[in-house]
Each structure stands twice: as structure tokens, then as C-alpha cells.
Design a protein around this motif. Structure first.
Motif, PDB file in Angstrom:
ATOM      1  N   ALA A  77      -0.411  31.470 -26.544  1.00 18.61           N
ATOM      2  CA  ALA A  77      -0.843  30.386 -25.654  1.00 18.61           C
ATOM      3  C   ALA A  77      -1.419  30.927 -24.359  1.00 18.61           C
ATOM      4  N   PHE A  78      -2.432  30.235 -23.854  1.00 22.51           N
ATOM      5  CA  PHE A  78      -2.967  30.500 -22.515  1.00 22.51           C
ATOM      6  C   PHE A  78      -2.506  29.305 -21.677  1.00 22.51           C
ATOM      7  N   ILE A  79      -1.520  29.548 -20.803  1.00 18.35           N
ATOM      8  CA  ILE A  79      -0.886  28.435 -20.094  1.00 18.35           C
ATOM      9  C   ILE A  79      -1.501  28.234 -18.710  1.00 18.35           C
ATOM     10  N   ALA A  80      -2.010  27.038 -18.502  1.00 14.40           N
ATOM     11  CA  ALA A  80      -2.564  26.676 -17.193  1.00 14.40           C
ATOM     12  C   ALA A  80      -1.677  25.594 -16.584  1.00 14.40           C
ATOM     13  N   THR A  81      -1.133  25.881 -15.396  1.00 11.96           N
ATOM     14  CA  THR A  81      -0.371  24.835 -14.724  1.00 11.96           C
ATOM     15  C   THR A  81      -0.770  24.788 -13.245  1.00 11.96           C
ATOM     16  N   LYS A  82      -0.143  23.878 -12.526  1.00 14.20           N
ATOM     17  CA  LYS A  82      -0.674  23.555 -11.193  1.00 14.20           C
ATOM     18  C   LYS A  82       0.463  23.388 -10.185  1.00 14.20           C
ATOM     19  N   CYS A  83       0.052  23.252  -8.934  1.00 15.15           N
ATOM     20  CA  CYS A  83       1.027  22.942  -7.885  1.00 15.15           C
ATOM     21  C   CYS A  83       0.352  22.057  -6.849  1.00 15.15           C
ATOM     22  N   GLY A  84       1.185  21.481  -5.987  1.00 11.18           N
ATOM     23  CA  GLY A  84       0.611  20.736  -4.863  1.00 11.18           C
ATOM     24  C   GLY A  84       0.900  19.252  -4.848  1.00 11.18           C
ATOM     25  N   LEU A  85       1.493  18.726  -5.934  1.00  8.77           N
ATOM     26  CA  LEU A  85       1.951  17.335  -5.907  1.00  8.77           C
ATOM     27  C   LEU A  85       3.473  17.382  -5.981  1.00  8.77           C
ATOM     28  N   VAL A  86       4.098  17.085  -4.871  1.00  5.92           N
ATOM     29  CA  VAL A  86       5.550  17.270  -4.783  1.00  5.92           C
ATOM     30  C   VAL A  86       6.251  15.917  -4.684  1.00  5.92           C
ATOM     31  N   ARG A  87       7.292  15.771  -5.484  1.00  2.00           N
ATOM     32  CA  ARG A  87       8.056  14.510  -5.443  1.00  2.00           C
ATOM     33  C   ARG A  87       9.148  14.592  -4.397  1.00  2.00           C
ATOM     34  N   GLU A  88       9.286  13.520  -3.655  1.00  2.00           N
ATOM     35  CA  GLU A  88      10.338  13.463  -2.642  1.00  2.00           C
ATOM     36  C   GLU A  88      10.763  12.014  -2.476  1.00  2.00           C
ATOM     37  N   ASN A  89      12.018  11.750  -2.707  1.00  2.00           N
ATOM     38  CA  ASN A  89      12.553  10.389  -2.596  1.00  2.00           C
ATOM     39  C   ASN A  89      11.691   9.372  -3.347  1.00  2.00           C
ATOM     40  N   GLY A  90      11.325   9.730  -4.565  1.00  2.00           N
ATOM     41  CA  GLY A  90      10.574   8.798  -5.402  1.00  2.00           C
ATOM     42  C   GLY A  90       9.101   8.682  -5.042  1.00  2.00           C
ATOM     43  N   ARG A  91       8.641   9.429  -4.035  1.00  2.00           N
ATOM     44  CA  ARG A  91       7.225   9.392  -3.659  1.00  2.00           C
ATOM     45  C   ARG A  91       6.575  10.739  -3.960  1.00  2.00           C
ATOM     46  N   ILE A  92       5.251  10.706  -4.067  1.00  2.00           N
ATOM     47  CA  ILE A  92       4.508  11.949  -4.311  1.00  2.00           C
ATOM     48  C   ILE A  92       3.793  12.324  -3.022  1.00  2.00           C
ATOM     49  N   ARG A  93       3.940  13.580  -2.585  1.00  2.00           N
ATOM     50  CA  ARG A  93       3.137  14.016  -1.445  1.00  2.00           C
ATOM     51  C   ARG A  93       2.371  15.285  -1.787  1.00  2.00           C
ATOM     52  N   HIS A  94       1.240  15.445  -1.093  1.00  2.00           N
ATOM     53  CA  HIS A  94       0.416  16.637  -1.300  1.00  2.00           C
ATOM     54  C   HIS A  94       1.002  17.769  -0.482  1.00  2.00           C
ATOM     55  N   ASP A  95       1.269  18.902  -1.086  1.00  2.00           N
ATOM     56  CA  ASP A  95       1.808  20.039  -0.345  1.00  2.00           C
ATOM     57  C   ASP A  95       1.324  21.350  -0.975  1.00  2.00           C
ATOM     58  N   LEU A  96       0.373  21.968  -0.296  1.00  2.00           N
ATOM     59  CA  LEU A  96      -0.101  23.285  -0.740  1.00  2.00           C
ATOM     60  C   LEU A  96       0.245  24.342   0.304  1.00  2.00           C
ATOM     61  N   SER A  97       1.311  24.082   1.053  1.00  2.00           N
ATOM     62  CA  SER A  97       1.739  25.084   2.032  1.00  2.00           C
ATOM     63  C   SER A  97       2.261  26.308   1.270  1.00  2.00           C
ATOM     64  N   PRO A  98       2.121  27.493   1.852  1.00  2.00           N
ATOM     65  CA  PRO A  98       2.520  28.717   1.136  1.00  2.00           C
ATOM     66  C   PRO A  98       3.957  28.664   0.597  1.00  2.00           C
ATOM     67  N   ALA A  99       4.885  28.157   1.383  1.00  2.00           N
ATOM     68  CA  ALA A  99       6.285  28.141   0.922  1.00  2.00           C
ATOM     69  C   ALA A  99       6.441  27.233  -0.292  1.00  2.00           C
ATOM     70  N   SER A 100       5.778  26.084  -0.259  1.00  2.00           N
ATOM     71  CA  SER A 100       5.888  25.149  -1.366  1.00  2.00           C
ATOM     72  C   SER A 100       5.221  25.706  -2.624  1.00  2.00           C
ATOM     73  N   VAL A 101       4.058  26.334  -2.447  1.00  2.00           N
ATOM     74  CA  VAL A 101       3.353  26.934  -3.586  1.00  2.00           C
ATOM     75  C   VAL A 101       4.244  27.990  -4.261  1.00  2.00           C
ATOM     76  N   ALA A 102       4.863  28.840  -3.450  1.00  2.00           N
ATOM     77  CA  ALA A 102       5.711  29.909  -4.001  1.00  2.00           C
ATOM     78  C   ALA A 102       6.905  29.301  -4.743  1.00  2.00           C
ATOM     79  N   ARG A 103       7.500  28.267  -4.145  1.00  2.00           N
ATOM     80  CA  ARG A 103       8.661  27.636  -4.794  1.00  2.00           C
ATOM     81  C   ARG A 103       8.248  26.959  -6.106  1.00  2.00           C
ATOM     82  N   GLU A 104       7.137  26.254  -6.070  1.00  2.00           N
ATOM     83  CA  GLU A 104       6.693  25.553  -7.282  1.00  2.00           C
ATOM     84  C   GLU A 104       6.378  26.516  -8.434  1.00  2.00           C
ATOM     85  N   ALA A 105       5.780  27.665  -8.090  1.00  2.00           N
ATOM     86  CA  ALA A 105       5.460  28.637  -9.155  1.00  2.00           C
ATOM     87  C   ALA A 105       6.743  29.094  -9.844  1.00  2.00           C
ATOM     88  N   ASP A 106       7.767  29.397  -9.035  1.00  2.00           N
ATOM     89  CA  ASP A 106       9.047  29.822  -9.625  1.00  2.00           C
ATOM     90  C   ASP A 106       9.634  28.724 -10.507  1.00  2.00           C
TER      91      ASP A 106
END
Ligand SMILES: NC(=O)c1ccc[n+]([C@@H]2O[C@H](COP(=O)([O-])OP(=O)(O)OC[C@H]3O[C@@H](n4cnc5c(N)ncnc54)[C@H](OP(=O)(O)O)[C@@H]3O)[C@@H](O)[C@H]2O)c1
Length: 296
Positions: A77-106
Motif C-alpha cells: 500500500a501507498f498510504i496518504a493521510t493528512k493533518c490540520g482538522l482537529v476535533r475539540e469539544n465536538g467541533r472541528i478547528r483548523h490547526d497546522l501549527s508545528p506542535a499539532s502537526v507533529a502530534r497528529e502524525a504520531d
């Protein structure tokens, strides 16, 4: 299956890719988990190696199902995934800050139970984070060998150029179909010129271009076919129905006509087809068996 080189490399990716937004069913009126896992297996056995996903798809469930499906055959498989749409308290927010990107990748690596993401993309722009900072975070992830290639999605030309100035952006994922041709003006020519592979989503128009809707059912408030693909009512529905009629002239299954129309456009690397079961995978993979004449 047919293959193209992934953005200037020798690596082969399938021209039809598996879309997994439907997995978990959150925005698609439900979905059967086992059928979704089987859909990935079917895709891999047909050589459809490009698998597109995102943490946003049913809050990580799509990635978990993919993790189950690729266990023991990760190399297929060639796996493509993404980051930057973060759920918080039932809402979605845009977050491409370095810390969030690193956490989401993990988190994505953990959910899919694998060591590396083949293509990691910004899902949507985050106006609050300078894209340069985001790209630096992507470069760090690449240096750490957590991701192999860098991509962006839903960027306009100005933002794409800024991202390219900082990092080697290999791909742009955008909506492109017989119903949505906006990228033809600027983005597609730019990507073609720079060797950035375009990954097209929504090629089936959320299903309407398969021609299966004689009557459009009432979709729920958060259904993708209501909140995202808006060709299911009003004037847009009439336009979609007219296009579906024109597509019938080819005498081929309409899902395959819709996918081929996008696949054959110069600059398009891979066309995604969202599939909820193995049968849809087979029907969509069959699009590579013929080419359309350049008529519509
Ligand atoms: N980067 C982004 O922002 C972004 C945005 C949207 C999508 N995407 C990616 O692109 C992928 C493809 O887009 P999409 O799934 O949103 O829309 P799509 O591919 O245009 O439509 C997918 C839907 O069409 C129906 N379908 C698929 N094959 C069919 C067939 N052979 N016959 C009849 N119906 C069929 C299925 O829904 P039913 O069975 O319910 O009819 C399926 O969920 C997504 O799955 C996701 O991976 C990315």
C-alpha cells in the motif's frame, strides 16, 4: 491497474486510488466496518495501491480500519493521510501549527500501526499558522522518517507557491470532476508545469455521477452529500442530471466514464474513488480498462 510515477520519482502509484472518507460512515449515512476493511483488501489485490485517508474521517476510525486491512501487507500500500482538522469539544478547528502537526502524525502512525506515512498532506489551509512554519514541521517529520513525501490539499495558487518555496511539495489534492472544473484555470497548469502530482477527489461527485440517483433521498444534516457535495438539489442537481445524460452517450458504466474523464487530464496523477465495499472497488478499478475519446 495502470500506474504512474509518483511526482518525479521512480515509485509507482495506481492511477485510481481508494478514497476512504466513507469509512466509519459518519458523513455517509453509516458504513459497514467489515465491508470497508474488505474494500482495502480488494483494492490491494487489484493493484490499487494508492489509499487516501485522514484522521477527520469518522474521527480516526478510517485510519484504524486501514491499519487492520494492511496488517501483514504494508508494502503493498501507498498510504496518504493528512493533518490540520482537529476535533475539540465536538467541533472541528483548523490547526497546522508545528506542535499539532507533529502530534497528529504520531497519532496517525499509531492508528494505522505502521512506521511511516508515504504521503503526508495538509488537509485544509489554517489561516492562523504561517504555511512556512507548517512546512518546516513537515520537513522535520521527513527527517525523522515518519513521513516520506509532502503534499497539500485544498490550497489556492498563492498558498501553494508559498509552501513550495519552503518544502518540496510533491502533490496537491483537490476536487476535480465533470461538475467541478475550477482547477483548470490556474492550479492544474501550475502543477503540470512544476511536476506537482494532482490527486483528484470527488470525481464521482459524491456518487451522483454514477447515474444511480433516479430520486435523491433526503440526506442527514452532516451527510457529505448535503454539506460538502452540493450537486444534490436545486439548479446544481439539474446541471448534474444533464451531464449524466451526456455521459450515457459513451455506452460505458457511468462511474467509469466519470473517473476516466478526470484520469485522462494531463497533470492528474491519481483519481480517488470513494468506496464503501469491494464491489464498488471492482467497479471503479474497471475504469482503467478503456480510454474515453476527448468528447466531453
Ligand atoms: N482532501 C480533501 O479535502 C478531500 C475531500 C473530499 C474527499 N477526499 C478524498 O477523496 C475520496 C473520494 O471522494 P469522495 O469519497 O468524497 O467522493 P466520490 O468518490 O465522488 O464518491 C464516493 C461515493 O460514491 C458512491 N460510489 C462509489 N463507487 C460507486 C459505484 N461504483 N457505484 C455506485 N456508487 C458508488 C459511494 O457512496 P454510496 O455508496 O453512499 O452511494 C461512495 O462513498 C474520499 O473518499 C477521500 O479519501 C478528500
Amino acid at each position: 491497474m495502470k500506474y504512474v510515477n509518483f511526482s518525479g520519482t521512480q515509485e509507482k502509484v495506481s492511477v485510481i486510488g481508494l478514497g476512504t472518507w466513507v469509512f466509519g460512515g459518519e458523513n455517509w449515512g453509516g458504513a459497514d466496518d467489515e465491508a470497508c476493511v474488505a474494500a482495502v483488501g480488494e483494492a490491494l489485490s487489484l493493484g490499487m495501491n494508492f489509499i487516501d485517508t485522514a484522521p477527520f474521517y469518522t474521527d480516526g476510525k478510517a485510519e484504524r480500519l486501514i491499519g487492520r486491512a494492511i496488517k501483514g501487507r504494508r508494502e503493498k500500500a501507498f498510504i496518504a493521510t493528512k493533518c490540520g482538522l482537529v476535533r475539540e469539544n465536538g467541533r472541528i478547528r483548523h490547526d497546522l501549527s508545528p506542535a499539532s502537526v507533529a502530534r497528529e502524525a504520531d497519532e496517525s502512525l499509531r492508528r494505522m500501526d505502521c512506521d511511516v506515512i508515504d504521503l503526508y498532506m495538509c488537509h485544509w489551509p489554517d489561516p492562523a499558522t504561517p504555511v512556512e512554519k507548517t512546512m518546516e514541521a513537515f520537513l522535520r517529520l521527513r527527517a525523522e522518517r515518519k513521513i516520506r513525501h509532502i503534499g497539500v490539499s485544498n490550497f489556492d495558487l498563492a498558498l501553494l507557491k508559498k509552501a513550495c518555496a519552503v518544502a518540496p511539495v510533491a502533490t496537491l489534492e483537490v476536487q476535480y470532476s465533470l461538475l467541478e472544473r475550477g482547477i483548470e484555470a490556474e492550479l492544474l497548469p501550475f502543477c503540470r508545469d512544476k511536476g506537482i502530482g494532482v490527486i483528484a477527489y470527488g470525481a464521482l461527485g459524491g456518487g451522483i455521477l454514477t447515474g444511480k440517483y433516479v430520486k435523491v433521498p433526503p440526506f442527514g444534516k452532516w451527510d457529505a452529500r448535503r454539506m460538502f457535495y452540493d450537486h444534490f438539489e436545486g439548479e446544481k442537481l439539474k446541471k448534474a442530471q444533464k451531464i449524466v445524460k451526456e455521459m450515457q452517450a459513451f455506452g460505458r458504466p457511468l462511474n467509469q466514464v466519470a473517473l476516466n474523464w478526470v484520469r485522462q487530464k494531463a497533470g492528474v496523477m491519481t483519481v480517488l474513488a470513494g468506496c464503501r465495499n469491494p464491489q464498488q472497488v471492482r467497479e471503479n478499478a474497471g475504469a482503467v480498462d478503456f480510454d474515453l475519446p476527448d468528447r466531453i
